[in-house]
Design a protein around this motif. Structure first.
Motif, PDB file in Angstrom:
ATOM      1  N   THR A   1     -20.803  28.506   0.944  1.00 17.71           N
ATOM      2  CA  THR A   1     -20.431  27.106   1.129  1.00 17.71           C
ATOM      3  C   THR A   1     -20.969  26.615   2.474  1.00 17.71           C
ATOM      4  OG1 THR A   1     -18.318  27.748   2.104  1.00 17.71           O
ATOM      5  CG2 THR A   1     -18.360  27.332  -0.287  1.00 17.71           C
ATOM      6  N   ARG A   2     -21.105  25.304   2.587  1.00 18.74           N
ATOM      7  CA  ARG A   2     -21.614  24.714   3.823  1.00 18.74           C
ATOM      8  C   ARG A   2     -20.566  23.759   4.365  1.00 18.74           C
ATOM      9  NH1 ARG A   2     -26.694  23.656   6.337  1.00 18.74           N
ATOM     10  NH2 ARG A   2     -26.087  22.957   8.418  1.00 18.74           N
ATOM     11  N   SER A   3     -20.282  23.923   5.636  1.00 22.49           N
ATOM     12  CA  SER A   3     -19.308  23.055   6.300  1.00 22.49           C
ATOM     13  C   SER A   3     -20.017  22.248   7.381  1.00 22.49           C
ATOM     14  CB  SER A   3     -18.170  23.873   6.914  1.00 22.49           C
ATOM     15  OG  SER A   3     -17.474  24.596   5.923  1.00 22.49           O
TER      16      SER A   3
ATOM     17  N   GLU B   1     -15.388  19.434   8.868  1.00 23.74           N
ATOM     18  CA  GLU B   1     -14.736  20.661   8.395  1.00 23.74           C
ATOM     19  C   GLU B   1     -14.526  20.679   6.885  1.00 23.74           C
ATOM     20  OE1 GLU B   1     -11.163  21.288  10.530  1.00 23.74           O
ATOM     21  OE2 GLU B   1     -12.160  21.591  12.473  1.00 23.74           O
TER      22      GLU B   1
ATOM     23  N   SER C   1     -15.794  21.700   3.295  1.00 24.94           N
ATOM     24  CA  SER C   1     -16.719  22.687   2.733  1.00 24.94           C
ATOM     25  C   SER C   1     -17.333  22.149   1.450  1.00 24.94           C
ATOM     26  CB  SER C   1     -15.992  24.009   2.454  1.00 24.94           C
ATOM     27  OG  SER C   1     -15.488  24.558   3.650  1.00 24.94           O
ATOM     28  N   TYR C   2     -18.610  22.439   1.295  1.00 27.37           N
ATOM     29  CA  TYR C   2     -19.329  21.993   0.107  1.00 27.37           C
ATOM     30  C   TYR C   2     -19.929  23.205  -0.595  1.00 27.37           C
ATOM     31  CZ  TYR C   2     -18.948  17.415   2.324  1.00 27.37           C
ATOM     32  OH  TYR C   2     -18.463  16.263   2.915  1.00 27.37           O
ATOM     33  N   GLU C   3     -19.719  23.245  -1.885  1.00 19.50           N
ATOM     34  CA  GLU C   3     -20.220  24.362  -2.676  1.00 19.50           C
ATOM     35  C   GLU C   3     -21.653  24.093  -3.107  1.00 19.50           C
ATOM     36  OE1 GLU C   3     -17.392  24.283  -5.795  1.00 19.50           O
ATOM     37  OE2 GLU C   3     -15.958  25.605  -4.782  1.00 19.50           O
TER      38      GLU C   3
END
Length: 617
Positions: free
Chosen positions: A162-164, A168, A170-172
Motif C-alpha cells: 500500500t502507499r501512504s 496518512e 493508505s491506498y491499495e
C-alpha cells in the motif's frame, strides 16, 4: 471469478476470445517492448504501459513533458500516449511525491544539486480494461502522472504493498483492488514480456489471478518471496555456448563463478551482475564498457559475429545456494541485442547495446525485462511463492489456469480412475494384499494337485468292481465248479460289498452245500454257464433226482459287463426268481423230516446242525 489476461495490448478474461489489435504497436527508449492497454479517466483515455512487477503504483506519461521534443525527439505517441488529467472529470488529485520505484536502478537527474529519481503527480481516477465484449472498471485507483524524463513509458503496478501520503491515508494497488472486488480469484499473476527481437515475434502475455500454461515449459521448482514480497532467487551459474568457433574455444564457458542473490524485476531492462561476472562477459564476448554512459555499447562488427555464432546464455536458478533442485533458462543473444536512446545517451538517435550493468551493491543484482523475454514468471502473493519457467518461442494454445485463494480451495474426492493420486501407503498395502492372495492361491493349488495325485495312485491299487453299472439289479455269482468232489460247495464264501453281487466258490458236480444270496436284491442273478439247474421241493439241489420243474433264462449274457470272465463249459446259468414265483412241490414227495425250503430261505440252527452231520439236508 475468472483471471484477467492481457496480450498484444489488451486484457481479456479466460472465458472470452482474444481481442485483436495492432500487434505492431511497440515502444521503448531502452529496447522495443510489447505493451499493455489500459483506459484511465472519464471519458477513458487509452494508454500503453509496461508491466511493473516491483511496484503497486500505476504510472503513465504526463501530457506536459511529451510536448517538449527539443532534445528527446519523442512525441506523446512515442511515450505510449500521454494522459491528460485535465480532460478527466473523475480525477481527484493527491499531490506531488517521489515515485520510489527501484531508485537504485533509476538514472537520476541532478536538479539544484539534488539527484532526482523521479516524481509523479498522484491522484485517483477510474481504471478500465476492455476485452471486447465486456469491461472491467475500478474506481478510485491511484495513478502517478510522470512529467519528467525519469521514465519514458508508464507501467501497470502488480505489487501488493500500500502507499501512504501526507494525509496518512493508505491506498491499495491494482492487484489487491481486483481481488477485493471479486474480479480475480487471488492476488497473483503470470507474465512474460514477449519478444520482438526473434522470429516469430511474441507479444506480452499477462494474466491477473492466474497463469497461461500455453506460454511456458513447466517445472516443479517453487521459491519463496522475500519479506517485501519480491521474487528473489539464487543465481547459481551463467554459462555461454555457441556454434562454430567462438572466442572462448569449443564447449561452454562459465561467466558466473560465485552464486549470488538476484531479483527478477520487469521495471528495468538490464541484467545487473557483479563486476567479476561482467568482466567475464567482456573477455568472452568482446564487449567494451563505456564508463561515461555506464553502458556496454556494441559495434556492428561484434554484433554481427555474435549473431552468426548463435550465442546462447544459460541461467541456472535455485531457491538458495547449494539447492539440489534448480531451473535453467536459456536466453539467446538475439534477445539481448537491443537499442538505447535518450535520456540514457545525451543525443538524438539510438545505439546498439548489450543490457548488462555492473552492480555496485547487492540490491542492484537483477534479471530484468530483457531476461523476461524468454522467461515466464508466476507470482502467488497469497501463498508467498513464485516460480520461473522457460518461455516458449512459439506459444501453444492459450490455457488460462486460475490461482485460487487458499480459503477457496475445496478438497474434491478423487474419482475411481484417479489411480495416480493414491498415497504411497495405500499402494503398498494393495501390493501386499495382492501378494498374499497369490501366495494363498499357490498353496491351495499345490494341496489340490497332491490330493488328486494320491487319489489317482489309490485308484490304480484298488480292485475293479465286478457288477454291471448299467444293470445294478442283476447280481453276478462266480465260482469254480469242479465236479466229483466230496464237498460240492466250499465252506469258504466271499460276499462283495455291493449287496446285489455275491460270489460263490466251489465245485459243480454234486452241489450238496448251499450259499444264500443277500435278500436285499430279489431280482434275478445270473451265473455264467451253458446248463440249467433245477430246484427240487424239499431241500435244494439233490444229486440223482430229476428236476421237478425248471425255470430257465435264455442263454444271453448281460448287456454290459465291467469285467470279462473266461468262458468255462462247466459253468451253468441259473435264474433266480422271487419266492412267490417259485413252484414248490408238496411235502409228501420229499422226506418228512425236512421242512419246506426254498433257495432263498435263511438257515436255522437246526438245519445248520443237520447239514454239518449228514453233509446235506
Amino acid at each position: 471469478m475468472s483471471p484477467l489476461m492481457a496480450q498484444a495490448g489488451q486484457l481479456y478474461t479466460s472465458s472470452t476470445d482474444r481481442v485483436h489489435s495492432d500487434r505492431s504497436t511497440r515502444f521503448g527508449n531502452d529496447g522495443t517492448w510489447s505493451t499493455l492497454t489500459a483506459r484511465i479517466g472519464s471519458p477513458p483515455q487509452p494508454v500503453f504501459v509496461l508491466a511493473g512487477t516491483s511496484t503497486a503504483v500505476t504510472t503513465v506519461a504526463g501530457f506536459q513533458w511529451c510536448d517538449n521534443t527539443t532534445l528527446s525527439g519523442y512525441t506523446c505517441a512515442d511515450r505510449g500516449r500521454a494522459f491528460d488529467k485535465s480532460k478527466s472529470t473523475t480525477w481527484e488529485g493527491i499531490g506531488h511525491y517521489t515515485l520510489n520505484i527501484r531508485p537504485e536502478l533509476t538514472k537520476g537527474q541532478e536538479v539544484y544539486g539534488v539527484t532526482d529519481y523521479g516524481y509523479g503527480e498522484y491522484g485517483r481516477d477510474s481504471l478500465k480494461f476492455v476485452d471486447g465484449e465486456k469491461e472491467v472498471m475500478l474506481d478510485d485507483q491511484v495513478v502517478a502522472v510522470v512529467n519528467d524524463s525519469t521514465i519514458l513509458l508508464g507501467s501497470l503496478g502488480l505489487g501488493v504493498e500500500t502507499r501512504s501520503f501526507s494525509n496518512e491515508e493508505s491506498y491499495e494497488g491494482l492487484l489487491v483492488a481486483l481481488y477485493k472486488s471479486g474480479v480475480v480469484p487471488s492476488r497473483s499473476f503470470g507474465y512474460t514480456a514477449g519478444n520482438y527481437h526473434q522470429s516469430p515475434k511474441r507479444p506480452v502475455d499477462l494474466v491477473l489471478g492466474g497463469h497461461n500454461t500455453g506460454q511456458y515449459r513447466p517445472n516443479t521448482l517453487s521459491m519463496k518471496l522475500d519479506a517485501n514480497s519480491r521474487p528473489i532467487a539464487t543465481l547459481e551459474t551463467i554459462t555461454v555456448s555457441a556454434t562454430g568457433n567462438p572466442p572462448w574455444g569449443p564447449g561452454s564457458q562459465d561467466l558466473l563463478i560465485t552464486p549470488v542473490s538476484v531479483e527478477i524485476d520487469s521495471f528495468t531492462p538490464f541484467l545487473g551482475l557483479p563486476e567479476e561476472a561482467c568482466r567475464r562477459f567482456e573477455q568472452n564476448l568482446g564487449l567494451i564498457w563505456n564508463s561515461t554512459l555506464n553502458l556496454y555499447l556494441v559495434d556492428e562488427t561484434t554484433r554481427e559475429k555474435l549473431n552468426t555464432l548463435n550465442v546462447t546464455f544459460q541461467f541456472t536458478l535455485a531457491e538458495s545456494p547449494g539447492s539440489r533442485e534448480t531451473v535453467e533458462i536459456a536466453v539467446s543473444y538475439s534477445s539481448l541485442d537491443l537499442e538505447i536512446g535518450w535520456p540514457f545517451i545525451n543525443e538524438t538517435g539510438k545505439h546498439r547495446y548489450f543490457p548488462l550493468k555492473r552492480a555496485a551493491q547487492d540490491g542492484q543484482v537483477t534479471l530484468g525485462r530483457a531476461f523476461l523475454q524468454e522467461a515466464y514468471l508466476i507470482v502467488d502473493h497469497e501463498r508467498g511463492n513464485f516460480s520461473i519457467h522457460q518461455a516458449l518461442q512459439i506459444p501453444g494454445r492459450t490455457n488460462i489456469v486460475p490461482i485460487l485463494h487458499p480459503t477457496d480451495v475445496v478438497s474434491i474426492p478423487q474419482s475411481s480412475d484417479s489411480s495416480n493420486s493414491l498415497s504411497t501407503g495405500v499402494i503398498a498395502g494393495i501390493g501386499a494384499g495382492v501378494g498374499i492372495l497369490i501366495l494363498i492361491i499357490i498353496i491351495l493349488s499345490v494341496i489340490f494337485l497332491r490330493r488328486r495325485r494320491a487319489a489317482q495312485i489309490q485308484s490304480k491299487v484298488e480292485p475293479e468292481t465286478t457288477f454291471d453299472e448299467q444293470t445294478p439289479d442283476i447280481a453276478e455269482v462266480q465260482g469254480d465248479f469242479s465236479p466229483f468232489k466230496s464237498r460240492p460247495f466250499s465252506s469258504d464264501s466271499t460276499t462283495l460289498t455291493n449287496p446285489a453281487t455275491t460270489e460263490l466258490q466251489g465245485d459243480n458236480q454234486y452241489p450238496s452245500e448251499r450259499h444264500e444270496l443277500s435278500a436285499v436284491n430279489l431280482n434275478p442273478a445270473e451265473l455264467d454257464g451253458q446248463q440249467s439247474w433245477s430246484f427240487i421241493k424239499g431241500g435244494g439241489f439233490r444229486r440223482g433226482h430229476p428236476p421237478q420243474q425248471v425255470v430257465e433264462l435264455p442263454d444271453t449274457p448281460p448287456a454290459t459287463r465291467t469285467k470279462s470272465i473266461p468262458q468255462n463249459p462247466d459253468l451253468r446259468e441259473v435264474t433266480h426268481r422271487p419266492i412267490s414265483q417259485i413252484i414248490t412241490p408238496s411235502t409228501a414227495e420229499g422226506p418228512e423230516s425236512s421242512p419246506p425250503w426254498s433257495p432263498m430261505s435263511p438257515l436255522t440252527p437246526d438245519s445248520q446242525t443237520e447239514r454239518d452231520r449228514t453233509g446235506r439236508f
